[in-house]
Structure formats: C-alpha cells, structure tokens
Design a protein around this motif. Structure first.
Motif, PDB file in Angstrom:
ATOM      1  N   ARG A  43      35.187 -20.692  10.735  1.00  0.00           N
ATOM      2  CA  ARG A  43      33.736 -20.458  11.016  1.00  0.00           C
ATOM      3  C   ARG A  43      33.467 -19.992  12.395  1.00  0.00           C
ATOM      4  O   ARG A  43      32.877 -18.905  12.775  1.00  0.00           O
ATOM      5  CB  ARG A  43      33.058 -21.665  10.822  1.00  0.00           C
ATOM      6  N   ASN A  44      34.303 -20.612  13.418  1.00  0.00           N
ATOM      7  CA  ASN A  44      34.101 -20.307  14.770  1.00  0.00           C
ATOM      8  C   ASN A  44      35.153 -19.398  15.434  1.00  0.00           C
ATOM      9  O   ASN A  44      35.323 -19.430  16.793  1.00  0.00           O
ATOM     10  CB  ASN A  44      33.787 -21.587  15.535  1.00  0.00           C
ATOM     11  N   TYR A  45      35.859 -18.804  14.595  1.00  0.00           N
ATOM     12  CA  TYR A  45      37.076 -18.053  15.181  1.00  0.00           C
ATOM     13  C   TYR A  45      36.693 -16.744  16.043  1.00  0.00           C
ATOM     14  O   TYR A  45      35.635 -15.813  15.525  1.00  0.00           O
ATOM     15  CB  TYR A  45      37.739 -17.485  13.919  1.00  0.00           C
ATOM     16  N   ILE A  46      37.044 -16.500  17.203  1.00  0.00           N
ATOM     17  CA  ILE A  46      36.458 -15.682  18.060  1.00  0.00           C
ATOM     18  C   ILE A  46      37.433 -14.627  18.513  1.00  0.00           C
ATOM     19  O   ILE A  46      37.150 -13.948  19.406  1.00  0.00           O
ATOM     20  CB  ILE A  46      35.978 -16.175  19.464  1.00  0.00           C
ATOM     21  N   GLY A  47      38.782 -14.814  17.771  1.00  0.00           N
ATOM     22  CA  GLY A  47      39.651 -13.795  18.204  1.00  0.00           C
ATOM     23  C   GLY A  47      40.534 -14.392  19.206  1.00  0.00           C
ATOM     24  O   GLY A  47      40.589 -15.548  19.634  1.00  0.00           O
ATOM     25  N   PHE A  67      22.603 -29.111  28.943  1.00  0.00           N
ATOM     26  CA  PHE A  67      21.921 -28.097  28.492  1.00  0.00           C
ATOM     27  C   PHE A  67      22.485 -27.693  27.305  1.00  0.00           C
ATOM     28  O   PHE A  67      21.740 -27.058  26.432  1.00  0.00           O
ATOM     29  CB  PHE A  67      22.472 -27.090  29.442  1.00  0.00           C
ATOM     30  N   CYS A  68      23.701 -27.827  26.864  1.00  0.00           N
ATOM     31  CA  CYS A  68      24.441 -27.453  25.546  1.00  0.00           C
ATOM     32  C   CYS A  68      23.836 -28.083  24.509  1.00  0.00           C
ATOM     33  O   CYS A  68      23.459 -27.645  23.273  1.00  0.00           O
ATOM     34  CB  CYS A  68      25.887 -27.473  25.820  1.00  0.00           C
ATOM     35  N   ASP A  69      23.609 -29.397  24.503  1.00  0.00           N
ATOM     36  CA  ASP A  69      22.927 -30.377  23.575  1.00  0.00           C
ATOM     37  C   ASP A  69      21.577 -29.830  23.283  1.00  0.00           C
ATOM     38  O   ASP A  69      21.150 -29.660  22.183  1.00  0.00           O
ATOM     39  CB  ASP A  69      22.916 -31.700  24.115  1.00  0.00           C
ATOM     40  N   LYS A  70      20.694 -29.559  24.301  1.00  0.00           N
ATOM     41  CA  LYS A  70      19.433 -29.130  23.937  1.00  0.00           C
ATOM     42  C   LYS A  70      19.454 -27.717  23.320  1.00  0.00           C
ATOM     43  O   LYS A  70      18.676 -27.699  22.468  1.00  0.00           O
ATOM     44  CB  LYS A  70      18.646 -28.981  25.573  1.00  0.00           C
ATOM     45  N   GLU A  71      20.399 -26.765  23.731  1.00  0.00           N
ATOM     46  CA  GLU A  71      20.263 -25.679  23.108  1.00  0.00           C
ATOM     47  C   GLU A  71      21.065 -25.644  21.678  1.00  0.00           C
ATOM     48  O   GLU A  71      20.961 -24.662  21.225  1.00  0.00           O
ATOM     49  CB  GLU A  71      20.990 -24.566  23.968  1.00  0.00           C
ATOM     50  N   GLU A  72      21.700 -26.882  21.451  1.00  0.00           N
ATOM     51  CA  GLU A  72      22.293 -26.845  20.266  1.00  0.00           C
ATOM     52  C   GLU A  72      23.321 -25.755  20.175  1.00  0.00           C
ATOM     53  O   GLU A  72      23.652 -25.267  19.163  1.00  0.00           O
ATOM     54  CB  GLU A  72      21.479 -26.899  18.962  1.00  0.00           C
ATOM     55  N   ILE A  73      24.382 -25.667  21.377  1.00  0.00           N
ATOM     56  CA  ILE A  73      25.355 -24.633  21.350  1.00  0.00           C
ATOM     57  C   ILE A  73      26.663 -25.319  21.871  1.00  0.00           C
ATOM     58  O   ILE A  73      26.609 -26.421  22.319  1.00  0.00           O
ATOM     59  CB  ILE A  73      24.917 -23.563  22.220  1.00  0.00           C
ATOM     60  N   GLN A  74      27.718 -24.715  21.487  1.00  0.00           N
ATOM     61  CA  GLN A  74      29.196 -25.015  21.970  1.00  0.00           C
ATOM     62  C   GLN A  74      29.295 -24.749  23.325  1.00  0.00           C
ATOM     63  O   GLN A  74      28.471 -23.733  23.931  1.00  0.00           O
ATOM     64  CB  GLN A  74      29.986 -24.318  21.226  1.00  0.00           C
ATOM     65  N   PHE A  75      30.135 -25.336  24.002  1.00  0.00           N
ATOM     66  CA  PHE A  75      30.168 -25.172  25.586  1.00  0.00           C
ATOM     67  C   PHE A  75      30.468 -23.628  25.936  1.00  0.00           C
ATOM     68  O   PHE A  75      30.114 -23.111  26.627  1.00  0.00           O
ATOM     69  CB  PHE A  75      31.650 -26.084  25.967  1.00  0.00           C
ATOM     70  N   ARG A  76      31.471 -22.996  24.890  1.00  0.00           N
ATOM     71  CA  ARG A  76      31.917 -21.615  25.005  1.00  0.00           C
ATOM     72  C   ARG A  76      30.460 -20.649  25.116  1.00  0.00           C
ATOM     73  O   ARG A  76      30.498 -19.829  25.858  1.00  0.00           O
ATOM     74  CB  ARG A  76      32.871 -20.959  24.096  1.00  0.00           C
TER      75      ARG A  76
END
Length: 88
Positions: A43-47, A67-76
């Motif tokens: 799913r999260n393959y980015i090359g 910040f990442c938790d609040k935005e619900e995003i991965q660190f990258r």
C-alpha cells in the motif's frame, strides 16, 4: 544387476503430465481457507528510497510526533508536508 523398488511404489515412476484446472484449484483452496502467496503491491510503496536517521532533542521529537499524530500521517509524509510548507 538388480532393480531396487521404490518405497513410494510406482508414484515416482509416472512421467505423464497432468493438466490442472487452476480455477478449480483456486476455488477448492479458497473453500479450505488457504491464502494466496502471490505477491501483492504494498500500500505505501513509494519506489526507491533512502533511510534518514536523525538524533533530535526530546522536545523536538515529541513536537514532530504530535504533529504527525494530529494530522494522522506517517513520519515521511510529515517531513514532506513541512518541506512543502517552507517552499523547499
């Protein structure tokens, strides 16, 4: 010279190729709960990627994780968003 008999009987001597109906095999396997081992696209393959290891003061690390938790995003994705916001 004497011929040795196989402990498996004549099962190993069979040279005829059997044609399998793969759809039928898949149906039977699915009915028995077997899961396919075929490769799936991640799913999260980015090359191609590089690893980034950074030592941070605890306070900055906590802010970044929050910040990442609040935005619900991965660190990258968090790093990418912060870079995009700075225009770099």
């Amino acid at each position: 010279m004497t011929e040795k008999t196989s402990v498996f009987g004549s099962a190993l001597k069979s040279t005829e190729k059997k044609v399998l109906d793969l759809k039928k095999v898949d149906e039977v396997a699915e009915g028995q709960g077997f899961v396919s081992r075929e490769a799936h696209k991640r799913r999260n393959y980015i090359g191609p990627s590089q690893q980034l290891n950074v030592k941070l003061p605890q306070e900055i690390y906590d802010r970044f994780v929050a910040f990442c938790d609040k935005e619900e995003i991965q660190f990258r994705k968090g790093i990418e968003r912060l870079l995009d916001e700075t225009g770099r």
